[in-house]
Design a protein around this motif. Structure first.
Motif, PDB file in Angstrom:
ATOM      1  N   THR A 421       0.824  -1.211   0.000  1.00 19.02           N
ATOM      2  CA  THR A 421       0.000   0.000   0.000  1.00 19.02           C
ATOM      3  C   THR A 421       0.852   1.253   0.000  1.00 19.02           C
ATOM      4  OG1 THR A 421      -1.801  -1.143   1.147  1.00 19.02           O
ATOM      5  CG2 THR A 421      -1.793   1.264   1.252  1.00 19.02           C
ATOM      6  N   LEU A 422       1.863   1.283   0.859  1.00 22.95           N
ATOM      7  CA  LEU A 422       2.709   2.475   0.929  1.00 22.95           C
ATOM      8  C   LEU A 422       3.545   2.651  -0.336  1.00 22.95           C
ATOM      9  CD1 LEU A 422       3.756   2.331   4.689  1.00 22.95           C
ATOM     10  CD2 LEU A 422       2.209   3.964   3.589  1.00 22.95           C
ATOM     11  N   MET A 423       3.920   1.543  -0.976  1.00 22.61           N
ATOM     12  CA  MET A 423       4.609   1.659  -2.259  1.00 22.61           C
ATOM     13  C   MET A 423       3.682   2.289  -3.299  1.00 22.61           C
ATOM     14  SD  MET A 423       7.323   1.222  -4.086  1.00 22.61           S
ATOM     15  CE  MET A 423       8.372   0.067  -3.191  1.00 22.61           C
ATOM     16  N   LEU A 424       2.419   1.868  -3.301  1.00 18.71           N
ATOM     17  CA  LEU A 424       1.435   2.449  -4.216  1.00 18.71           C
ATOM     18  C   LEU A 424       1.238   3.927  -3.926  1.00 18.71           C
ATOM     19  CD1 LEU A 424      -0.872   2.231  -6.340  1.00 18.71           C
ATOM     20  CD2 LEU A 424      -2.365   1.492  -4.463  1.00 18.71           C
ATOM     21  N   VAL A 425       1.089   4.280  -2.650  1.00 22.81           N
ATOM     22  CA  VAL A 425       0.883   5.682  -2.265  1.00 22.81           C
ATOM     23  C   VAL A 425       2.086   6.530  -2.676  1.00 22.81           C
ATOM     24  CG1 VAL A 425       0.586   7.248  -0.305  1.00 22.81           C
ATOM     25  CG2 VAL A 425      -0.692   5.092  -0.391  1.00 22.81           C
ATOM     26  N   LYS A 426       3.270   6.002  -2.460  1.00 25.72           N
ATOM     27  CA  LYS A 426       4.492   6.733  -2.823  1.00 25.72           C
ATOM     28  C   LYS A 426       4.482   7.096  -4.309  1.00 25.72           C
ATOM     29  CE  LYS A 426       9.453   5.947  -3.479  1.00 25.72           C
ATOM     30  NZ  LYS A 426      10.582   4.996  -3.270  1.00 25.72           N
ATOM     31  N   HIS A 427       4.118   6.153  -5.156  1.00 25.88           N
ATOM     32  CA  HIS A 427       4.110   6.427  -6.599  1.00 25.88           C
ATOM     33  C   HIS A 427       3.031   7.445  -6.959  1.00 25.88           C
ATOM     34  CE1 HIS A 427       7.167   3.624  -7.824  1.00 25.88           C
ATOM     35  NE2 HIS A 427       6.563   2.606  -7.241  1.00 25.88           N
ATOM     36  N   LEU A 428       1.862   7.332  -6.344  1.00 25.61           N
ATOM     37  CA  LEU A 428       0.764   8.229  -6.692  1.00 25.61           C
ATOM     38  C   LEU A 428       0.996   9.647  -6.196  1.00 25.61           C
ATOM     39  CD1 LEU A 428      -2.290   5.879  -6.080  1.00 25.61           C
ATOM     40  CD2 LEU A 428      -1.288   6.559  -8.269  1.00 25.61           C
ATOM     41  N   LEU A 429       1.778   9.808  -5.124  1.00 29.05           N
ATOM     42  CA  LEU A 429       2.022  11.147  -4.582  1.00 29.05           C
ATOM     43  C   LEU A 429       3.255  11.806  -5.176  1.00 29.05           C
ATOM     44  CD1 LEU A 429       1.092  10.926  -0.782  1.00 29.05           C
ATOM     45  CD2 LEU A 429      -0.359  11.132  -2.808  1.00 29.05           C
ATOM     46  N   ASN A 430       3.834  11.192  -6.206  1.00 30.71           N
ATOM     47  CA  ASN A 430       4.990  11.815  -6.863  1.00 30.71           C
ATOM     48  C   ASN A 430       4.629  13.173  -7.444  1.00 30.71           C
ATOM     49  OD1 ASN A 430       7.335  10.301  -6.530  1.00 30.71           O
ATOM     50  ND2 ASN A 430       6.682   8.779  -8.048  1.00 30.71           N
ATOM     51  N   ASN A 431       3.370  13.346  -7.812  1.00 32.01           N
ATOM     52  CA  ASN A 431       2.915  14.661  -8.268  1.00 32.01           C
ATOM     53  C   ASN A 431       2.849  15.595  -7.063  1.00 32.01           C
ATOM     54  OD1 ASN A 431       0.782  16.787  -8.775  1.00 32.01           O
ATOM     55  ND2 ASN A 431       0.931  15.889 -10.833  1.00 32.01           N
ATOM     56  N   SER A 432       3.440  16.752  -7.170  1.00 25.31           N
ATOM     57  CA  SER A 432       3.564  17.653  -6.018  1.00 25.31           C
ATOM     58  C   SER A 432       2.222  18.109  -5.474  1.00 25.31           C
ATOM     59  CB  SER A 432       4.401  18.885  -6.405  1.00 25.31           C
ATOM     60  OG  SER A 432       3.784  19.583  -7.481  1.00 25.31           O
ATOM     61  N   GLY A 433       1.170  18.033  -6.286  1.00 24.79           N
ATOM     62  CA  GLY A 433      -0.125  18.484  -5.813  1.00 24.79           C
ATOM     63  C   GLY A 433      -0.940  17.411  -5.124  1.00 24.79           C
ATOM     64  N   SER A 434      -0.464  16.176  -5.112  1.00 27.99           N
ATOM     65  CA  SER A 434      -1.234  15.072  -4.551  1.00 27.99           C
ATOM     66  C   SER A 434      -0.992  14.916  -3.058  1.00 27.99           C
ATOM     67  CB  SER A 434      -0.881  13.758  -5.262  1.00 27.99           C
ATOM     68  OG  SER A 434      -1.266  13.804  -6.617  1.00 27.99           O
ATOM     69  N   ARG A 435      -2.028  14.526  -2.346  1.00 29.47           N
ATOM     70  CA  ARG A 435      -1.953  14.280  -0.907  1.00 29.47           C
ATOM     71  C   ARG A 435      -2.700  12.985  -0.597  1.00 29.47           C
ATOM     72  NH1 ARG A 435       1.159  17.705  -1.601  1.00 29.47           N
ATOM     73  NH2 ARG A 435       1.507  19.663  -0.462  1.00 29.47           N
ATOM     74  N   ALA A 436      -2.411  12.444   0.563  1.00 27.09           N
ATOM     75  CA  ALA A 436      -3.156  11.294   1.073  1.00 27.09           C
ATOM     76  C   ALA A 436      -3.767  11.672   2.412  1.00 27.09           C
ATOM     77  CB  ALA A 436      -2.245  10.075   1.232  1.00 27.09           C
ATOM     78  N   LEU A 437      -4.975  11.236   2.652  1.00 30.51           N
ATOM     79  CA  LEU A 437      -5.661  11.478   3.920  1.00 30.51           C
ATOM     80  C   LEU A 437      -6.021  10.122   4.531  1.00 30.51           C
ATOM     81  CD1 LEU A 437      -7.098  13.289   6.022  1.00 30.51           C
ATOM     82  CD2 LEU A 437      -9.131  13.223   4.527  1.00 30.51           C
ATOM     83  N   PHE A 438      -5.485   9.883   5.733  1.00 31.01           N
ATOM     84  CA  PHE A 438      -5.761   8.634   6.423  1.00 31.01           C
ATOM     85  C   PHE A 438      -6.273   8.912   7.825  1.00 31.01           C
ATOM     86  CE2 PHE A 438      -1.994   7.413   3.723  1.00 31.01           C
ATOM     87  CZ  PHE A 438      -2.713   6.660   2.804  1.00 31.01           C
ATOM     88  N   GLU A 439      -7.191   8.086   8.282  1.00 29.69           N
ATOM     89  CA  GLU A 439      -7.530   8.067   9.702  1.00 29.69           C
ATOM     90  C   GLU A 439      -7.177   6.689  10.229  1.00 29.69           C
ATOM     91  OE1 GLU A 439     -10.860  10.183  11.282  1.00 29.69           O
ATOM     92  OE2 GLU A 439     -11.452   8.468  12.520  1.00 29.69           O
ATOM     93  N   ILE A 440      -6.481   6.656  11.371  1.00 34.13           N
ATOM     94  CA  ILE A 440      -6.073   5.390  11.962  1.00 34.13           C
ATOM     95  C   ILE A 440      -6.374   5.410  13.458  1.00 34.13           C
ATOM     96  CG2 ILE A 440      -4.228   5.012  10.273  1.00 34.13           C
ATOM     97  CD1 ILE A 440      -2.233   5.929  12.382  1.00 34.13           C
ATOM     98  N   ARG A 441      -6.523   4.229  14.014  1.00 39.23           N
ATOM     99  CA  ARG A 441      -6.705   4.094  15.448  1.00 39.23           C
ATOM    100  C   ARG A 441      -5.379   3.685  16.075  1.00 39.23           C
ATOM    101  NH1 ARG A 441     -11.452  -0.178  15.825  1.00 39.23           N
ATOM    102  NH2 ARG A 441     -10.090  -1.133  14.280  1.00 39.23           N
ATOM    103  N   THR A 442      -4.978   4.369  17.119  1.00 39.65           N
ATOM    104  CA  THR A 442      -3.771   3.993  17.840  1.00 39.65           C
ATOM    105  C   THR A 442      -4.146   3.701  19.289  1.00 39.65           C
ATOM    106  OG1 THR A 442      -3.252   6.285  18.396  1.00 39.65           O
ATOM    107  CG2 THR A 442      -2.323   5.403  16.354  1.00 39.65           C
ATOM    108  N   GLY A 443      -3.485   2.731  19.888  1.00 37.11           N
ATOM    109  CA  GLY A 443      -3.821   2.353  21.253  1.00 37.11           C
ATOM    110  C   GLY A 443      -5.098   1.540  21.285  1.00 37.11           C
ATOM    111  N   SER A 444      -5.703   1.395  22.458  1.00 31.12           N
ATOM    112  CA  SER A 444      -6.926   0.625  22.632  1.00 31.12           C
ATOM    113  C   SER A 444      -8.131   1.467  22.240  1.00 31.12           C
ATOM    114  CB  SER A 444      -7.085   0.175  24.085  1.00 31.12           C
ATOM    115  OG  SER A 444      -8.354  -0.403  24.292  1.00 31.12           O
ATOM    116  N   THR A 445      -9.038   0.864  21.471  1.00 35.27           N
ATOM    117  CA  THR A 445     -10.234   1.595  21.062  1.00 35.27           C
ATOM    118  C   THR A 445     -11.357   1.463  22.068  1.00 35.27           C
ATOM    119  OG1 THR A 445     -11.178  -0.276  19.892  1.00 35.27           O
ATOM    120  CG2 THR A 445      -9.681   1.141  18.652  1.00 35.27           C
ATOM    121  N   GLY A 446     -11.198   0.591  23.058  1.00 32.83           N
ATOM    122  CA  GLY A 446     -12.277   0.354  24.002  1.00 32.83           C
ATOM    123  C   GLY A 446     -13.385  -0.507  23.427  1.00 32.83           C
ATOM    124  N   GLU A 447     -13.175  -0.997  22.187  1.00 34.94           N
ATOM    125  CA  GLU A 447     -14.147  -1.849  21.534  1.00 34.94           C
ATOM    126  C   GLU A 447     -13.575  -3.255  21.412  1.00 34.94           C
ATOM    127  OE1 GLU A 447     -14.557  -0.035  17.784  1.00 34.94           O
ATOM    128  OE2 GLU A 447     -15.579   1.754  18.526  1.00 34.94           O
TER     129      GLU A 447
END
Length: 500
Positions: A421-447
């Motif tokens: 996935t990160l290899m794919l993202v790296k190639h797609l963000l080679n264009n200076s105008g491209s960005r990636a937006l991620f939301e991730i959970r860190t630690g315990s979610t309580g679920e």
């Protein structure tokens, strides 16, 4: 209730056996004890049900009405979309079995088995034979086992180098695709042919395993490893299977012992595969495993679809409106049932959305409305570099920069999936105008964690992996939390390509 430790016990729901488990060590001495629900079954426990426990067909716990969540809805362990009865299978999944099904289904499966044998023999000179459960039942009594849910086939490769075995498997896949089969790749030595039964269900599936001999050892993907002289496959010989003669190994007992162990002749309804570490290491590094948790996600999505999913976009999708420029193209990774993708398309973005869950993509496609925007849904597996490269190729069709979007994607990916996935993202963000937006959970979610592949992310590791692929965090914020959560952190990050 005191029973011998290790004794098989069956849980009945409404008089139907749905799960067989072994009594724990404390059961022999303690009048009461507990066992953990299988995670896939625990996710389905809602409403009330009449439960009982049997030992050797005799009730040891009489039927009792149990409520799991205080509601009066009846719990029916049936397949969403079809209503077929389900059980907990040998993999711990909630799935169908042949038991209680129309006998014509088994005949349909065997028809397809015979056709597959003919196709690969004619096209590639490869001789398939029955293995696994499709060998075990017929050797015992001439018939497919009632508690099975598929057909298992294998072939003995003429190659001794695992790389050549993998290339041969990809040749088989391409051949089957030209014949119209729907193929899911579990590893470089394991193909699964799916036979759909509806928009989100499958009538059945057939496995094809690559077997080979390397340096004097027999390897039976994904589990068996024995000295080659102890497993005799050739010449194949006819084996009676439900009144038909199908190809079988020369010495069926030898192969069954390699797969199921020395007690293979004794039926064990609690049997589970425990792959020896020397075999696991070799199969993983030689042939890998691309299908991590796909079946769990597909089961989960089927349940959600049957329940009527809320078609509401997430907060992070609304954040994307601010991060990505108006009229941009967005690649959503791990789109699930597609609510965020449809929202982004309706907001003026061109959207390519992918997931490896087949029912999720089928559902998402069915919900598209061309009048509310442009979105395209594709099945792709981010655990596979070949599949990730296919996604990259699809993105080359867009004339403007491609932004990347993933809502809790890394929470569910395997380490292999992170890399591709990160290899794919790296190639797609080679264009200076491209960005990636991620939301991730860190630690315990309580679920409660539904299964092993859905875990919080180690924040330090996430940052290290971004840097490894020349990516960095441009902006970061904590996402809004549910007050009931036990102190989790949901991080929302904007990622860009580093300038080196």
């Amino acid at each position: 209730m005191t029973v011998p430790a290790g004794e098989p016990l069956s849980l009945l729901l409404g008089g139907r056996r749905i799960w067989t488990f072994k009594a724990p060590s404390e059961a022999a001495a303690a009048p009461s004890w507990s066992v953990e629900w299988p995670p896939a079954l625990a996710e389905r426990l809602a409403g009330r049900a009449a439960l009982a426990v049997e030992r050797n067909g005799i009730r040891v716990v009489e039927e009792q009405l149990v409520s799991f969540d205080g509601t009066t809805d009846e719990l029916h362990l049936t397949e969403p979309g079809t209503g077929f009865p389900q059980v907990v299978n040998k993999w711990g999944r909630v799935a169908r079995s042949f038991e209680g099904r129309d006998a014509a289904l088994v005949e349909e499966v065997l028809d397809e088995v015979e056709h597959l044998i003919s196709v690969l023999r004619r096209e590639l000179g490869i001789d398939l034979f029955v293995t696994g459960g499709t060998l075990l039942g017929p050797v015992r009594n001439g018939r497919i086992m009632a508690n099975d849910d598929d057909a298992d086939l294998a072939y003995l490769s003429t190659h001794g180098n695992p790389s050549d075995v993998a290339l041969e498997s990809f040749t088989i896949e391409r051949t089957l695709l030209t014949h119209g089969y729907e193929v899911v790749r579990h590893s470089s030595g394991h193909l699964q042919l799916m036979f759909p039964g509806g928009s989100i269900t499958d009538r059945f599936y057939i496995d094809i395993f690559s077997y080979f001999v390397c340096s004097g050892w027999f390897y039976g993907t994904f589990h068996a490893r024995e000295r080659a002289e102890r497993v005799t496959i050739l010449p194949l010989k006819p084996l009676p299977v439900n009144g038909r003669l199908l190809p079988g190994p020369a010495e069926p007992g030898q192969l069954l012992e390699a797969i199921y162990g020395p007690t293979w002749e004794t039926p064990d309804p609690t049997f589970t595969f425990v792959t020896p570490p020397p075999a696991f290491r070799r199969f993983y590094w030689w042939l890998n495993h691309f299908d991590v948790d796909r079946e769990n996600w597909e089961d989960h999505h089927r349940v959600d679809i049957a329940a009527g999913p809320a078609d509401t976009e997430s907060d992070v999708a609304r954040k994307a409106l601010q991060v990505f420029g108006e009229g941009s193209t967005v690649l959503e990774l791990g789109c699930g049932l597609g609510a965020d993708a449809r929202f982004l398309a309706a907001s003026g973005f061109g959207v390519l959305a992918i997931d490896y869950s087949r029912p999720a993509i089928q559902y998402a496609r069915a919900q598209q409305d061309p009048a509310t925007g442009s979105s395209h849904f594709e099945t792709a597996n981010l655990n596979s570099a070949r599949s990730a490269l296919h996604v990259r190729k699809l993105c080359t069709a867009f004339t403007n920069p491609v932004h990347v979007y993933g809502n809790h994607l890394f929470d569910a990916l395997s380490p292999l999936g992170w890399d591709t996935t990160l290899m794919l993202v790296k190639h797609l963000l080679n264009n200076s105008g491209s960005r990636a937006l991620f939301e991730i959970r860190t630690g315990s979610t309580g679920e409660p964690v539904r299964w092993s592949g859905c875990q919080p992310v180690d924040w330090d590791r996430f940052q290290e992996q971004l840097h490894r692929y020349e990516l960095s965090i441009e902006d970061e914020e904590e996402a809004a939390q549910n007050e009931a959560d036990a102190g989790p952190t949901h991080r929302r990050v904007v990622v860009r390509k580093e300038n080196r």
